[in-house]
Design an enzyme around this catalytic site. Structure first.
Site, mmCIF file in Angstrom:
data_model
loop_
_atom_site.group_PDB
_atom_site.id
_atom_site.type_symbol
_atom_site.label_atom_id
_atom_site.label_comp_id
_atom_site.label_asym_id
_atom_site.label_seq_id
_atom_site.Cartn_x
_atom_site.Cartn_y
_atom_site.Cartn_z
ATOM 1 N N SER A 35 0.805 -1.223 0.000
ATOM 2 C CA SER A 35 0.000 0.000 0.000
ATOM 3 C C SER A 35 0.839 1.274 0.000
ATOM 4 O O SER A 35 0.350 2.328 -0.386
ATOM 5 C CB SER A 35 -0.926 0.022 1.218
ATOM 6 O OG SER A 35 -0.169 -0.127 2.394
ATOM 7 N N ASP A 341 -4.285 7.539 8.022
ATOM 8 C CA ASP A 341 -5.397 6.722 8.509
ATOM 9 C C ASP A 341 -4.976 5.758 9.616
ATOM 10 O O ASP A 341 -5.684 4.809 9.894
ATOM 11 C CB ASP A 341 -5.998 5.923 7.341
ATOM 12 C CG ASP A 341 -4.985 4.942 6.773
ATOM 13 O OD1 ASP A 341 -3.783 5.098 7.046
ATOM 14 O OD2 ASP A 341 -5.397 4.008 6.055
ATOM 15 N N HIS A 344 -1.046 4.547 7.087
ATOM 16 C CA HIS A 344 -0.366 5.152 5.941
ATOM 17 C C HIS A 344 -0.068 6.627 6.193
ATOM 18 O O HIS A 344 -0.604 7.213 7.121
ATOM 19 C CB HIS A 344 -1.232 4.990 4.687
ATOM 20 C CG HIS A 344 -1.618 3.563 4.442
ATOM 21 N ND1 HIS A 344 -2.806 3.038 4.910
ATOM 22 C CD2 HIS A 344 -0.958 2.560 3.828
ATOM 23 C CE1 HIS A 344 -2.864 1.750 4.581
ATOM 24 N NE2 HIS A 344 -1.758 1.439 3.936
#
Ligand code: NAG
Ligand code: NAG
Ligand code: NAG
Length: 375
Positions: A35, A341, A344
């Site tokens: 991610s 969040d 990240h």
């Protein structure tokens, strides 16, 4: 006289060498990872990340877990290349200057537990490599159809001229911690897998490798909140020591793996990038660089020191008095937050880290990104 001529010649040679290395001309970027560099792979496959993801830059969710751009986006921008399309995205993609095989939740080691049963992304590093292999051969077949098909595919020689970027490992570390596996058994296996994939890319023509190590996991809210339950040791800035030590252990082995790859593949240029130190220095000097509450989640729920709730994540809605409302909301000032969040980074933090690592200050060898071909 002879000496003078020799010196003149040497000076001339040196100046030619330095001027020919003003910058590398990468026509494409191929990325593998998780991610930290996913530009839409997982989202295209399993459903979009909800708003407010993307709010700062794209103004709509853009397949990235952040309010805006990721480090890989800034890398592409720095070479004047378009943002990378996700290989898994079949809509509106353009692979003329590269492709992104990263998906959120990807690990180096292959996965057995499905995503919907608490597992990680099925697109582990070996799968990403298999997709890349197909991409290389099939893109050239499609290109031969000409016209618009050709304009959407990379040229054949781009595969040897491209910059190959890697950013993966964070999920392997949370996995081995949660599964209570021994790091000393797991990490060497992951390194072997990593080497195999890099060698596979080399066999397909890849020569320029830009490899990020893993960040300070123990400074991220999702990890902090988990370990706080078991009374962990925190460092002077409040990060969980046990997780940062795990990340550093991984990084030491990754560094050794890259050193070995340099010996095994002498015609390739490897740049090992110490993203850990860049990110950690951002956490320690947050205020100096205009960030506040470095460990607090921007887009989260629950307030308090961390503003993070495992069960109410960024973009999650809930029923309040019979009305559906957004609970996992963005903070007032994402440009002053580091953590987006809980897992990240914000665009502002990504940009800061990019600006640091692009200089070469955190790289081995210490060359800037623009010279990652080691010209
Ligand atoms: C794909 O992107 C390239 C580079 O940005 C551009 O030149 C080309 O026209 C694009 N192809 C299509 C069909 O949009
Ligand atoms: C984790 O594994 C170690 C050694 O294998 C064991 O001693 C320990 O009890 C395990 N912890 C949990 C929570 O299962
Ligand atoms: C990586 O290993 C080399 C030795 O092979 C060492 O000189 C270098 O400092 C290490 N880099 C980092 C970031 O630890």
């Amino acid at each position: 006289m002879n000496l003078l001529i020799t010196i003149l010649c040497l000076t001339l040679l040196l100046s030619i060498q330095t001027s020919s290395c003003r910058s590398c001309n990468f026509p494409a970027i191929i990325n593998l990872g998780d991610s930290n560099s996913d530009t839409g792979g997982l989202s295209a496959t399993f459903g979009p990340f909800p708003p407010p993801n993307g709010e700062t830059f794209f103004h709509i969710p853009a397949g990235r877990v952040s309010d805006g751009r990721l480090i890989i986006d800034f890398i592409a921008e720095s070479f004047g290349l378009p943002y990378l399309s996700a290989y898994l995205d079949s809509l509106g993609t353009n692979f003329s200057h590269g492709a992104n095989f990263a998906t959120s939740g990807s690990t180096i080691m292959p996965q057995r537990t499905p995503l919907n049963q608490g597992g990680y992304s099925p697109f582990s590093l070996d799968v990403q490599f298999s997709q890349f292999s197909q991409f290389k051969s099939r893109s050239q077949m499609i290109s031969k159809r000409g016209g618009v098909f050709k304009s959407l595919m990379p040229m054949e020689d781009y595969f040897s001229k491209a910059l190959y970027t890697f950013d993966i490992g964070q999920n392997d570390l949370t996995l081995l911690y949660v599964a209570n596996e021994s790091a000393d058994a797991y990490i060497p296996k992951a390194m072997e897998q990593f080497s195999t994939v890099v060698k596979g890319v080399y066999e397909k023509g890849g020569r320029y490798f830009w490899i990020h190590n893993t960040g300070p996991l123990g400074c991220l809210t999702y990890v902090l909140v988990r370990v706080l339950r078991s009374m962990p040791e925190l460092d002077s800035i409040g990060c969980a020591v046990v997780f940062n030590e795990l990340a550093q252990k991984f990084n030491r082995m990754l560094n050794q793996t890259v050193s070995q790859l340099r010996k095994d593949l002498p015609f390739a240029a490897f740049t090992y990038v110490d993203v850990y130190s860049a990110k950690y220095s951002l956490f320690t000097q947050a205020e100096k660089y205009g960030f506040e509450n470095p460990l607090r989640t921007c887009c989260g729920y629950g307030g308090g020191a961390y503003n993070f709730d495992q069960n109410v994540r960024c973009g999650d809605k809930g029923n309040v008095g019979g009305v559906e409302v957004l609970l996992g909301k963005s903070c007032m000032n994402p440009q002053r937050a580091i953590i987006w969040d809980g897992v990240h980074y914000t665009e502002a933090a990504n940009k800061w880290v990019f600006n640091q690592i692009a200089t070469g200050k955190f790289s081995d060898p210490p060359v800037p990104l623009s010279q990652a071909c080691h010209c």
